[in-house]
Scaffold this motif. Sequence first.
Motif, PDB file in Angstrom:
ATOM      1  N   TYR A  27      41.866  15.919  71.598  1.00 46.20           N
ATOM      2  CA  TYR A  27      40.899  16.945  71.944  1.00 46.20           C
ATOM      3  C   TYR A  27      41.421  18.322  71.516  1.00 46.20           C
ATOM      4  O   TYR A  27      42.625  18.564  71.490  1.00 46.20           O
ATOM      5  N   PRO A  28      40.513  19.242  71.216  1.00 43.59           N
ATOM      6  CA  PRO A  28      40.940  20.555  70.704  1.00 43.59           C
ATOM      7  C   PRO A  28      41.373  21.533  71.779  1.00 43.59           C
ATOM      8  O   PRO A  28      41.556  22.699  71.486  1.00 43.59           O
ATOM      9  N   TYR A  29      41.519  21.097  73.036  1.00 41.94           N
ATOM     10  CA  TYR A  29      41.874  22.030  74.092  1.00 41.94           C
ATOM     11  C   TYR A  29      43.295  22.555  73.916  1.00 41.94           C
ATOM     12  O   TYR A  29      44.176  21.867  73.404  1.00 41.94           O
ATOM     13  N   LYS A  30      43.495  23.773  74.384  1.00 40.77           N
ATOM     14  CA  LYS A  30      44.817  24.373  74.464  1.00 40.77           C
ATOM     15  C   LYS A  30      45.156  24.568  75.935  1.00 40.77           C
ATOM     16  O   LYS A  30      44.259  24.604  76.786  1.00 40.77           O
ATOM     17  N   PRO A  31      46.427  24.699  76.287  1.00 38.18           N
ATOM     18  CA  PRO A  31      46.790  24.875  77.695  1.00 38.18           C
ATOM     19  C   PRO A  31      46.059  26.053  78.336  1.00 38.18           C
ATOM     20  O   PRO A  31      46.087  27.168  77.825  1.00 38.18           O
ATOM     21  N   GLY A  32      45.370  25.776  79.440  1.00 35.63           N
ATOM     22  CA  GLY A  32      44.648  26.806  80.173  1.00 35.63           C
ATOM     23  C   GLY A  32      43.253  27.077  79.662  1.00 35.63           C
ATOM     24  O   GLY A  32      42.497  27.828  80.296  1.00 35.63           O
ATOM     25  N   GLU A  33      42.871  26.477  78.539  1.00 36.96           N
ATOM     26  CA  GLU A  33      41.557  26.760  77.947  1.00 36.96           C
ATOM     27  C   GLU A  33      40.421  26.276  78.841  1.00 36.96           C
ATOM     28  O   GLU A  33      39.395  26.940  78.973  1.00 36.96           O
ATOM     29  N   LEU A  34      40.584  25.110  79.471  1.00 36.36           N
ATOM     30  CA  LEU A  34      39.566  24.587  80.389  1.00 36.36           C
ATOM     31  C   LEU A  34      40.240  23.871  81.545  1.00 36.36           C
ATOM     32  O   LEU A  34      41.025  22.942  81.338  1.00 36.36           O
ATOM     33  N   MET A  35      39.934  24.312  82.756  1.00 34.63           N
ATOM     34  CA  MET A  35      40.443  23.692  83.973  1.00 34.63           C
ATOM     35  C   MET A  35      39.266  23.087  84.741  1.00 34.63           C
ATOM     36  O   MET A  35      38.169  23.645  84.743  1.00 34.63           O
ATOM     37  N   GLN A  36      39.500  21.954  85.383  1.00 31.38           N
ATOM     38  CA  GLN A  36      38.483  21.353  86.246  1.00 31.38           C
ATOM     39  C   GLN A  36      38.957  21.430  87.691  1.00 31.38           C
ATOM     40  O   GLN A  36      40.119  21.115  87.983  1.00 31.38           O
ATOM     41  N   MET A  37      38.061  21.834  88.588  1.00 33.41           N
ATOM     42  CA  MET A  37      38.432  22.037  89.992  1.00 33.41           C
ATOM     43  C   MET A  37      37.452  21.320  90.902  1.00 33.41           C
ATOM     44  O   MET A  37      36.252  21.267  90.633  1.00 33.41           O
ATOM     45  N   ASP A  38      37.964  20.771  92.009  1.00 31.33           N
ATOM     46  CA  ASP A  38      37.113  20.066  92.963  1.00 31.33           C
ATOM     47  C   ASP A  38      37.828  20.011  94.309  1.00 31.33           C
ATOM     48  O   ASP A  38      39.003  20.385  94.425  1.00 31.33           O
ATOM     49  N   ASP A  50      41.901  20.657  94.426  1.00 33.43           N
ATOM     50  CA  ASP A  50      42.601  20.222  93.222  1.00 33.43           C
ATOM     51  C   ASP A  50      42.108  21.009  92.012  1.00 33.43           C
ATOM     52  O   ASP A  50      40.907  21.301  91.903  1.00 33.43           O
ATOM     53  N   ILE A  51      43.025  21.294  91.102  1.00 34.65           N
ATOM     54  CA  ILE A  51      42.662  21.876  89.811  1.00 34.65           C
ATOM     55  C   ILE A  51      43.583  21.260  88.762  1.00 34.65           C
ATOM     56  O   ILE A  51      44.782  21.063  89.001  1.00 34.65           O
ATOM     57  N   ILE A  52      43.006  20.912  87.598  1.00 37.83           N
ATOM     58  CA  ILE A  52      43.782  20.228  86.563  1.00 37.83           C
ATOM     59  C   ILE A  52      43.479  20.849  85.204  1.00 37.83           C
ATOM     60  O   ILE A  52      42.352  21.274  84.940  1.00 37.83           O
ATOM     61  N   ASP A  53      44.510  20.919  84.369  1.00 36.42           N
ATOM     62  CA  ASP A  53      44.358  21.438  83.012  1.00 36.42           C
ATOM     63  C   ASP A  53      43.931  20.302  82.096  1.00 36.42           C
ATOM     64  O   ASP A  53      44.568  19.247  82.060  1.00 36.42           O
ATOM     65  N   CYS A  54      42.839  20.495  81.356  1.00 34.92           N
ATOM     66  CA  CYS A  54      42.291  19.430  80.505  1.00 34.92           C
ATOM     67  C   CYS A  54      43.193  19.095  79.325  1.00 34.92           C
ATOM     68  O   CYS A  54      43.072  18.014  78.752  1.00 34.92           O
ATOM     69  N   CYS A  55      44.067  19.978  78.946  1.00 30.68           N
ATOM     70  CA  CYS A  55      44.950  19.725  77.806  1.00 30.68           C
ATOM     71  C   CYS A  55      46.190  18.945  78.233  1.00 30.68           C
ATOM     72  O   CYS A  55      46.476  17.879  77.700  1.00 30.68           O
ATOM     73  N   THR A  56      46.919  19.452  79.192  1.00 32.97           N
ATOM     74  CA  THR A  56      48.209  18.874  79.557  1.00 32.97           C
ATOM     75  C   THR A  56      48.156  17.940  80.755  1.00 32.97           C
ATOM     76  O   THR A  56      49.116  17.235  81.023  1.00 32.97           O
TER      77      THR A  56
END
Length: 213
Positions: A27-38, A50-56
């Motif tokens: 995927y083209p994500y870079k660290p911090g570019e997109l986070m998912q939270m719930d 919870d929050i997670i980085d989509c790249c790492t």
Amino acid sequence: VHNILSRAGLLEKRKKKVRKDRRLNKYPYKPGELMQMDVKHWKRSAYQYDIIDCCTRIKFKFTYKYCNANITVDFLEKAARFYAPAFKIKCIQTDNGTEFTNNQLRENWLKTPKLSPAEKWCKGHDIEVKHIPPSSPNLNGRIERPHGVDKWRYKKMTTGSHTFEELREFCEEDCLDYNTYRPHSMLDNMTPVEFLQSLEGYKNACPDFSVLY
């Protein structure tokens, strides 16, 4: 009818769909570019943000006794400190819960909708906020999946009493274990922190785990 046509050789064989490669580093994500939270509810005994980085796949979580807009802001401040030594959060994606947004409130039906406390905090810290459509948790799959793993691990590794103290301790230990000890197949069997440090420009980057305590 299908069996009769099949025996008569009148049906064409369906081509099998080739499964696309789902490895995260594609995927083209870079660290911090997109986070998912719930937020995960532990039988109303505690609320796990919870929050997670989509790249790492580096994940931060914290347990509270309540769930509301002000606590969301407190969690965001902790998350920003947690990720700060490694990378900056640029965009956060959430569902439409009232702890995240006012989309469900009557005020947002007017011409001048009001921002929620979490959205105001993100705007003040130059962080973009995205909300997935209602009834579509699959679009937040990278954070929904760990929720199921947390439920399984809690049942296997604790007494299952669902006391706040036990849930808080489990949250702290599991967050450390998830990021630094458990290898992930989607990350070429590296831990999230190891995967981050394997990226160019992040050789010595590491989150601030002291925020957990």
